[in-house]
Design a protein around this motif. Structure first.
Motif, PDB file in Angstrom:
ATOM      1  N   UNK A  42       6.604  -4.974  -3.640  1.00 36.55           N
ATOM      2  CA  UNK A  42       6.467  -5.671  -4.795  1.00 36.55           C
ATOM      3  C   UNK A  42       5.499  -6.923  -5.053  1.00 36.55           C
ATOM      4  N   UNK A  43       5.368  -7.484  -3.703  1.00 35.27           N
ATOM      5  CA  UNK A  43       4.496  -8.586  -3.768  1.00 35.27           C
ATOM      6  C   UNK A  43       2.822  -8.064  -3.887  1.00 35.27           C
ATOM      7  N   UNK A  44       2.650  -6.624  -3.246  1.00 36.01           N
ATOM      8  CA  UNK A  44       1.372  -6.139  -3.596  1.00 36.01           C
ATOM      9  C   UNK A  44       1.137  -5.801  -5.079  1.00 36.01           C
ATOM     10  N   UNK A  45       2.155  -5.345  -5.563  1.00 37.74           N
ATOM     11  CA  UNK A  45       2.327  -5.098  -7.030  1.00 37.74           C
ATOM     12  C   UNK A  45       2.137  -6.149  -7.997  1.00 37.74           C
ATOM     13  N   UNK A  46       2.273  -6.993  -7.683  1.00 41.10           N
ATOM     14  CA  UNK A  46       2.616  -8.267  -8.553  1.00 41.10           C
ATOM     15  C   UNK A  46       1.602  -9.391  -8.042  1.00 41.10           C
ATOM     16  N   UNK A  47       0.618  -8.977  -6.968  1.00 36.51           N
ATOM     17  CA  UNK A  47      -0.354  -9.902  -6.510  1.00 36.51           C
ATOM     18  C   UNK A  47       0.260 -11.253  -6.162  1.00 36.51           C
ATOM     19  N   UNK A  48       1.412 -11.165  -5.637  1.00 39.75           N
ATOM     20  CA  UNK A  48       2.001 -12.316  -4.861  1.00 39.75           C
ATOM     21  C   UNK A  48       1.640 -12.409  -3.404  1.00 39.75           C
ATOM     22  N   UNK A  49       1.503 -13.806  -3.128  1.00 40.86           N
ATOM     23  CA  UNK A  49       0.956 -14.070  -1.476  1.00 40.86           C
ATOM     24  C   UNK A  49       2.292 -13.936  -0.661  1.00 40.86           C
ATOM     25  N   UNK A  50       2.087 -13.414   0.506  1.00 42.85           N
ATOM     26  CA  UNK A  50       3.381 -13.285   1.350  1.00 42.85           C
ATOM     27  C   UNK A  50       2.628 -12.955   2.691  1.00 42.85           C
ATOM     28  N   UNK A  51       3.396 -13.973   3.703  1.00 39.70           N
ATOM     29  CA  UNK A  51       3.053 -13.780   5.023  1.00 39.70           C
ATOM     30  C   UNK A  51       3.942 -13.393   6.072  1.00 39.70           C
ATOM     31  N   UNK A  52       3.849 -12.344   6.706  1.00 35.60           N
ATOM     32  CA  UNK A  52       4.820 -11.868   7.773  1.00 35.60           C
ATOM     33  C   UNK A  52       4.453 -12.510   9.278  1.00 35.60           C
ATOM     34  N   UNK A  53       5.551 -12.721   9.852  1.00 34.83           N
ATOM     35  CA  UNK A  53       5.354 -13.305  11.216  1.00 34.83           C
ATOM     36  C   UNK A  53       6.401 -12.364  12.196  1.00 34.83           C
ATOM     37  N   UNK A  99       9.507 -13.003   7.018  1.00 33.78           N
ATOM     38  CA  UNK A  99       8.703 -13.754   5.838  1.00 33.78           C
ATOM     39  C   UNK A  99       8.565 -14.967   6.191  1.00 33.78           C
ATOM     40  N   UNK A 100       7.380 -15.516   6.566  1.00 36.52           N
ATOM     41  CA  UNK A 100       7.269 -17.069   6.762  1.00 36.52           C
ATOM     42  C   UNK A 100       6.747 -17.667   5.664  1.00 36.52           C
ATOM     43  N   UNK A 101       6.036 -16.862   4.680  1.00 33.28           N
ATOM     44  CA  UNK A 101       5.730 -17.448   3.398  1.00 33.28           C
ATOM     45  C   UNK A 101       5.774 -16.632   2.221  1.00 33.28           C
ATOM     46  N   UNK A 102       6.156 -17.182   1.234  1.00 36.23           N
ATOM     47  CA  UNK A 102       6.242 -16.416  -0.154  1.00 36.23           C
ATOM     48  C   UNK A 102       5.414 -17.127  -1.059  1.00 36.23           C
ATOM     49  N   UNK A 103       4.788 -16.622  -1.957  1.00 42.00           N
ATOM     50  CA  UNK A 103       3.828 -17.374  -3.124  1.00 42.00           C
ATOM     51  C   UNK A 103       2.956 -18.581  -2.401  1.00 42.00           C
ATOM     52  N   UNK A 104       2.624 -18.426  -0.980  1.00 35.60           N
ATOM     53  CA  UNK A 104       1.966 -19.308  -0.716  1.00 35.60           C
ATOM     54  C   UNK A 104       2.771 -20.606  -0.088  1.00 35.60           C
TER      55      UNK A 104
END
Length: 177
Positions: free
Chosen positions: A79-90, A101-106
């Motif tokens: 869904x993040x890719x589809x909506x061009x939302x920033x996400x970081x995974x650790x 998920x370490x970060x969502x929307x930056x």
């Protein structure tokens, strides 16, 4: 007579193969399994509006999105890719396994004046009819044949004061279903 026997055998083989194919098609677990995930995303505090998908009032109230994937993390990434939302995974690191998920929307976890702000994850508990804090990483939350409901809340950590979101699956807007 011999031609009729061979033709009969061929007909029987075709019927058996067709029946076996229909059986495999109808019993394929992946076709019957619903790998839908509904995410309730809310930001209680500690952010600015830059990079967020909605204005601050909507972010504070929370909103629902639907995604599909092999697990909750995969669905969230989709869904993040589809909506061009920033996400970081650790990775958890150490002896712990799993991805989070370490970060969502930056927006990532941080400490401000001794108060830790972080993304908390909750899963829907049908028996309790409410969200409960999840001790699983998002990649460990998997669908069990029905939609899974996951809440991600950016909040401050104060020991003993954790309150789950009050949203319920009944609150999901029709355009998200």
């Amino acid at each position: 007579m011999e031609k009729k026997c061979i033709a009969g055998i061929i007909v029987v083989l075709v019927v058996v193969i067709a029946a076996f194919g229909a059986y495999l098609l109808l019993t394929d677990d992946s076709k019957a399994k619903d790998e839908s995930y509904y995410f309730y995303i809310q930001m209680e505090e500690g952010y600015d509006n830059e990079g967020l998908p909605h204005e601050s009032s909507v972010m504070q109230e929370g909103f629902w999105v639907k995604a599909n994937g092999d697990n909750a993390l995969d669905a969230l990434q989709n869904i993040c890719e589809k909506n061009d939302w920033k996400i970081s995974i650790s990775g958890m690191g150490g002896e712990s396994t799993g991805l989070y998920m370490s970060s969502l929307f930056g927006v990532e976890g941080t400490s401000i004046e001794g108060v830790y702000l972080y993304w908390a994850s909750y899963v829907w508990d049908d028996d309790m009819k409410s969200f409960t804090y999840s001790n699983l990483t998002l990649d460990q939350i998997v669908s069990s044949g029905h939609p899974e409901y996951v809440s991600l809340v950016y909040k401050s950590y104060i020991a003993g004061t954790d309150k789950p979101p009050v949203a319920t699956p009944d609150d999901i807007p029709k355009d998200v279903l």
